[in-house]
Every structure is written in structure tokens, then in C-alpha cells.
Design an enzyme around this catalytic site. Structure first.
Site, PDB file in Angstrom:
ATOM      1  N   HIS A 280       0.844  -1.187   0.000  1.00 23.56           N
ATOM      2  CA  HIS A 280       0.000   0.000   0.000  1.00 23.56           C
ATOM      3  C   HIS A 280       0.877   1.233   0.000  1.00 23.56           C
ATOM      4  O   HIS A 280       1.932   1.238   0.629  1.00 23.56           O
ATOM      5  CB  HIS A 280      -0.905   0.012   1.243  1.00 23.56           C
ATOM      6  N   ASP A 336      -7.868  -5.493   0.281  1.00 23.96           N
ATOM      7  CA  ASP A 336      -8.379  -6.372  -0.768  1.00 23.96           C
ATOM      8  C   ASP A 336      -8.011  -7.834  -0.609  1.00 23.96           C
ATOM      9  O   ASP A 336      -8.532  -8.678  -1.327  1.00 23.96           O
ATOM     10  CB  ASP A 336      -7.852  -5.905  -2.134  1.00 23.96           C
TER      11      ASP A 336
HETATM   12  N1  ACO Z   1       4.010  -7.768  -4.666  1.00 19.86           N
HETATM   13  C1  ACO Z   1       5.338  -7.781  -4.880  1.00 19.86           C
HETATM   14  N2  ACO Z   1       6.119  -6.703  -4.787  1.00 19.86           N
HETATM   15  C2  ACO Z   1       5.531  -5.540  -4.490  1.00 19.86           C
HETATM   16  C3  ACO Z   1       4.146  -5.442  -4.247  1.00 19.86           C
HETATM   17  C4  ACO Z   1       3.387  -6.611  -4.353  1.00 19.86           C
HETATM   18  N3  ACO Z   1       2.051  -6.575  -4.147  1.00 19.86           N
HETATM   19  N4  ACO Z   1       3.830  -4.162  -3.967  1.00 19.86           N
HETATM   20  C5  ACO Z   1       4.976  -3.483  -4.007  1.00 19.86           C
HETATM   21  N5  ACO Z   1       6.009  -4.307  -4.321  1.00 19.86           N
HETATM   22  C6  ACO Z   1       7.436  -3.956  -4.409  1.00 19.86           C
HETATM   23  C7  ACO Z   1       7.750  -3.231  -5.698  1.00 19.86           C
HETATM   24  O1  ACO Z   1       8.127  -4.147  -6.704  1.00 19.86           O
HETATM   25  C8  ACO Z   1       8.876  -2.343  -5.262  1.00 19.86           C
HETATM   26  O2  ACO Z   1      10.046  -3.126  -5.166  1.00 19.86           O
HETATM   27  P1  ACO Z   1      11.476  -2.515  -5.637  1.00 19.86           P
HETATM   28  O3  ACO Z   1      11.779  -1.450  -4.646  1.00 19.86           O
HETATM   29  O4  ACO Z   1      12.383  -3.695  -5.598  1.00 19.86           O
HETATM   30  O5  ACO Z   1      11.250  -1.993  -7.011  1.00 19.86           O
HETATM   31  C9  ACO Z   1       8.492  -1.937  -3.839  1.00 19.86           C
HETATM   32  O6  ACO Z   1       7.692  -3.016  -3.362  1.00 19.86           O
HETATM   33  C10 ACO Z   1       7.709  -0.636  -3.746  1.00 19.86           C
HETATM   34  O7  ACO Z   1       6.570  -0.758  -4.610  1.00 19.86           O
HETATM   35  P2  ACO Z   1       5.890   0.444  -5.380  1.00 19.86           P
HETATM   36  O8  ACO Z   1       5.155  -0.103  -6.554  1.00 19.86           O
HETATM   37  O9  ACO Z   1       6.905   1.531  -5.624  1.00 19.86           O
HETATM   38  O10 ACO Z   1       4.875   0.951  -4.283  1.00 19.86           O
HETATM   39  P3  ACO Z   1       3.638   1.912  -4.543  1.00 19.86           P
HETATM   40  O11 ACO Z   1       3.410   2.645  -3.298  1.00 19.86           O
HETATM   41  O12 ACO Z   1       3.827   2.700  -5.787  1.00 19.86           O
HETATM   42  O13 ACO Z   1       2.463   0.884  -4.857  1.00 19.86           O
HETATM   43  C11 ACO Z   1       0.620  -0.549  -4.664  1.00 19.86           C
HETATM   44  C12 ACO Z   1       1.451   0.562  -3.994  1.00 19.86           C
HETATM   45  C13 ACO Z   1       0.180  -0.083  -6.056  1.00 19.86           C
HETATM   46  C14 ACO Z   1      -0.620  -0.808  -3.831  1.00 19.86           C
HETATM   47  C15 ACO Z   1       1.486  -1.823  -4.781  1.00 19.86           C
HETATM   48  O14 ACO Z   1       1.865  -2.261  -3.510  1.00 19.86           O
HETATM   49  C16 ACO Z   1       0.791  -2.947  -5.549  1.00 19.86           C
HETATM   50  O15 ACO Z   1       0.870  -2.980  -6.789  1.00 19.86           O
HETATM   51  N6  ACO Z   1       0.085  -3.885  -4.846  1.00 19.86           N
HETATM   52  C17 ACO Z   1      -0.648  -4.931  -5.497  1.00 19.86           C
HETATM   53  C18 ACO Z   1      -1.979  -4.398  -5.985  1.00 19.86           C
HETATM   54  C19 ACO Z   1      -2.943  -4.117  -4.843  1.00 19.86           C
HETATM   55  O16 ACO Z   1      -3.147  -4.938  -3.967  1.00 19.86           O
HETATM   56  N7  ACO Z   1      -3.584  -2.945  -4.908  1.00 19.86           N
HETATM   57  C20 ACO Z   1      -4.584  -2.549  -3.918  1.00 19.86           C
HETATM   58  C21 ACO Z   1      -4.103  -1.391  -3.144  1.00 19.86           C
HETATM   59  S1  ACO Z   1      -5.206  -1.003  -1.847  1.00 19.86           S
HETATM   60  C22 ACO Z   1      -6.555  -0.340  -2.565  1.00 19.86           C
HETATM   61  O17 ACO Z   1      -6.600   0.197  -3.629  1.00 19.86           O
HETATM   62  C23 ACO Z   1      -7.726  -0.453  -1.800  1.00 19.86           C
END
Ligand code: ACO
Length: 401
Positions: A280, A336
């Protein structure tokens, strides 16, 4: 300024903040989140207390008006909602025109936008009475619209709302009722649905809410702004994650590779695969909503005889909480991760999950839009950019290119 090739452009003071990770777009007194410790409060009330003691209608009132209602205020609010649940017959015809296998999110977004064609008398964004009427219309008709999309997909006849039922009871009726039969709401389903809607009701400046505010900042009407929010919510990185989680669990369950192998693929970033329902932007700790939902999932699934996918989910969580990749990046289950399992147990098809999120998020979007339109600091949302394209080229005729 910033440098492009050998050109130094003077841009004045422009901050470059992709994804607005560090930019506050507004001030707001609606929802408080402390992402480090996992705190979520609506108007100062902890989400845990609201999930346990309140209901979705009361939480909607709280978000929109800032205070918990007295009995009298509650009755007036609830009564007015019950009077607005029916949609115009011509709006229902929209659903006949959509392809039967269309995803319900764009159907809902289209129907919500279309409300401004049916209610042209309450579109003045600065008239409090008109905004109030659109608020009731939206809150009461959204569940009906969501069910129309659901039943269209399933090829089922429309069930009309029954004003003697509460908003959540009615929602279950219009989704699962049988024509010409009385609908007996199932108390556990009502409780679970009420709680899920409460947990989704607001989450400050997330992607869809920011969209609602941004569209509304041009003084587009409430229906148009909320329709944009529905579209923003549809993406898999936002509300779409709840159905993506279930698809992921089903795929893991059907494949010969177990959860361990899947998690290796996630960590190796194979084909960009992510553990859906984890991570998140704001929570760097357990999402407080996920904690509450986990308990409800246990209750609902126990009654429906269990779901092997719950075990897959629990295994994934167990691996993640003990794995450096997830620990270092502070990736925990978000709202979620477990919701889809509950929705499935209640009888909703996977493609409806994000619509359920939209029904829950609606009072938050409305409250935020109203706060935005009444805030004297509000200006039209208009971000700046860092230009990286070509400068001052001479036009060339086609034959010279
Ligand atoms: N699985 C694996 N790796 C992940 C995940 C995940 N779910 N989420 C983040 N990471 C990793 C990224 O690859 C990144 O790694 P790196 O530093 O090696 O490149 C690091 O964690 C940071 O991730 P970002 O994408 O920069 O984080 P951001 O804050 O932009 O994204 C998000 C947040 C979009 C929610 C992300 O965690 C994600 O894609 N999660 C999966 C989708 C999801 O569950 N979305 C629902 C969010 S809650 C909602 O809308 C109610």
C-alpha cells in the site's frame, strides 16, 4: 530549473513528484490515516469501533456531515434514502443495450454519468439543496445500479428495491432476490456486507478520490465526478485488486506449483507478477481494515462450509510475513486480500467485486467532493509538467520527412 540535453530551462519552482507520493493536493477533515502504525479514523472515530458498532448508512452520514447522527437525524437521512432507490425506467434500458458479457464496472460508470441526464434539476454545484438531492439520489441508486449490472451479466430478471428494507438489506435483495418471492435478508450476510461497506467508505486522497476531486474542481457536477471515480477505481492497482486477488488464488490453487513457487516468481519479479492484495502506498504496516476483514472472512466462510482458497491465502500471508523481500519493503495484506473470499461466499461473481468496492466508497467520494466544492482554497486542479520533448522545430512538408 531542469536540464534537457544542453538546454537549461527556467521553470520557476516546480516540484516533480511522480504519483504525488509527497504532494498534498488538499486539506481535509474527513479521514485520518497513520500508515506507519496502521491507524484509520473517519472524522476521528477509529475504524475498529465503527466496524463493530455502526452501520453503513450511519457511516455515510458521519462522513458527509462530520458528526454521528442523533436518532432523529438518522431516521430522516435513512428515510430519505429509502425514497430514492428506484431508477428511471429509461435508465434500466441502458442495461438492456450493454453486451451481456460486459464488465460491470464500465456499465456502472456509464449509468452513474447518465444520472445527470435524468436529474437536470439538481446540477448546480453551488446550490446546497441541489447537492443534497444528488447526494441522496446517488447513495440510494448506486446499489440498484450495481445490481442491474450484476443481473445483466447473469441473464437474470430485474428485482425492484423494497423501501421497507434497509439500504444493505435492499442491496442483497436486488442482487439475489427471486421475482414474486419475499426476500428474507440473511443476518450474517447483512452484517458482513455492512461491515465491508464501512471499511471501504473512505480512504482520504487515494487514486479514485483524487480523481473525483480533480474532476469536481472544474465544477463538473457530482454525478460526472463520481462516474470518473468509478473509472479510476476499476484499475487492478486500485479497486480492481480485489478481483485480481481471487483470480490469483484460483490460479495458484489450479496449478501444480504451490504458494511457495508462486512467491518465488513474485520475488524474482517474473513477468511483473505481484502478490495482489499486498502492499500500500500509505500503509507500511498491517492495513487495519485487513485485520477486521480476516475475522469476518473466517465467520462467513465457516458457515458456507469453508473455501480451500482461504488456506492458499493464509499460506501466502504466512510466507510473506516471514520473508525478507516483503519485510524489507513493508508489504502487508491490504483491504483487498481477504474481501474477495467473502464476496464469493456471499454469492457474488468475481467481476462484481470492484463494483462492491465502488458502492462502499461512494459516501467517501461524495463527502470529499462536497468538502472540495465548499473549500475557499479550492482551485481547478491543474498540475505542471517537466517537458522532455523537442523544441522549436520547423514544419516539414510530407515529402521532406
Ligand atoms: N508484490 C510484490 N512486490 C511488491 C508489491 C506486491 N504486491 N507491492 C509493491 N512491491 C514492491 C515493488 O516491486 C517495489 O520493489 P522494488 O523497490 O524492488 O522496485 C516496492 O515493493 C515498492 O513498490 P511500489 O510499486 O513503488 O509501491 P507503490 O506505493 O507505488 O504501490 C501498490 C502501492 C500499487 C498498492 C502496490 O503495492 C501494488 O501494486 N500492490 C498490489 C496491488 C494491490 O493490492 N492494490 C490494492 C491497493 S489497496 C486499494 O486500492 C484499496
Amino acid at each position: 530549473g531542469y536540464r534537457i540535453g544542453s538546454l537549461l530551462k527556467d521553470t520557476g519552482a516546480v516540484t516533480y513528484d511522480p504519483g504525488f507520493a509527497n504532494t498534498a493536493s488538499s486539506s481535509s477533515s474527513i479521514t485520518y490515516i497513520d500508515g506507519d502504525t496502521g491507524v484509520l479514523q473517519y472524522r476521528g472515530y477509529p475504524i475498529e469501533q465503527l466496524a463493530e458498532h455502526s452501520n453503513f448508512v450511519e457511516v455515510s452520514y458521519l462522513l458527509i456531515h462530520g458528526e454521528l447522527p442523533t436518532q432523529e437525524q438518522y431516521d430522516a437521512f435513512d428515510g430519505r434514502l429509502r425514497g430514492h432507490t428506484i431508477v428511471h425506467e429509461d435508465l434500466r434500458r441502458f442495461f438492456r443495450a450493454f453486451p451481456y458479457d460486459a464488465h460491470p464496472m464500465p456499465m456502472v460508470a456509464a449509468a452513474v454519468a447518465a444520472l445527470s441526464t435524468f436529474y437536470q434539476d439538481d446540477l448546480d454545484v453551488f446550490d446546497e439543496g441541489q447537492v443534497d438531492t444528488s447526494t441522496f439520489r446517488l447513495l440510494a441508486k448506486m446499489p440498484t445500479i450495481a445490481a442491474l449490472a450484476h443481473r445483466k451479466n447473469m441473464g437474470l430478471p430485474v428485482i425492484h428495491p423494497d423501501n421497507s428494507l434497509s439500504l444493505v438489506e435492499n442491496f442483497l435483495r436486488v442482487n439475489f432476490g427471486v421475482p414474486a418471492e419475499d426476500y428474507e435478508p440473511d443476518p450474517l450476510a447483512v452484517k458482513a456486507m455492512d461491515q465491508l461497506f464501512i471499511l471501504h467508505a473512505d480512504h482520504e486522497q487515494n487514486c479514485s478520490t483524487s480523481t473525483v476531486r480533480l474532476v469536481g474542481s472544474s465544477q463538473a457536477n457530482l454525478f460526472q465526478s463520481i462516474s470518473a471515480g468509478v473509472n479510476a477505481l476499476a484499475g487492478p492497482l486500485h479497486g480492481g485488486a480485489n478481483s485480481a486477488v481471487l483470480t490469483m488464488l484460483e490460479e495458484i490453487s489450479a496449478s501444480d506449483d504451490g504458494p511457495e513457487k508462486f512467491m518465488e516468481r513474485v520475488k524474482n519479479k517474473e513477468d511483473g507478477v505481484r502478490l495482489m492484495g499486498f502492499g500500500h502506498r500509505v500503509y507500511k504496516n498491517y492495513d487495519p481494515r485487513a485485520k477486521i476483514i480476516k475475522k469476518t472472512a473466517d465467520e462467513v466462510l465457516a458457515r458456507s462450509g469453508g473455501d480451500p482458497l482461504l488456506e492458499v491465502a493464509q499460506k501466502l500471508e504466512e510466507i510473506a510475513l516471514a520473508d525478507d523481500y516483503f519485510v524489507e519493503r513493508k508489504l502487508y495484506p491490504n483491504v483487498d486480500f481477504y474481501t474477495g473470499l467473502i464476496y464469493k461466499a456471499l454469492g457474488f461473481p468475481t467481476n462484481m467485486f470492484t463494483v462492491l468496492f465502488a458502492v462502499g466508497r461512494l459516501p467517501g467520494w461524495i463527502a470529499q467532493w462536497r468538502e472540495m466544492i465548499n473549500d475557499p482554497e479550492t482551485k481547478i486542479g491543474r498540475p505542471r509538467q517537466i517537458y522532455t520533448g523537442a523544441y522549436s522545430r520547423d514544419y516539414k512538408e510530407m515529402n521532406e520527412r
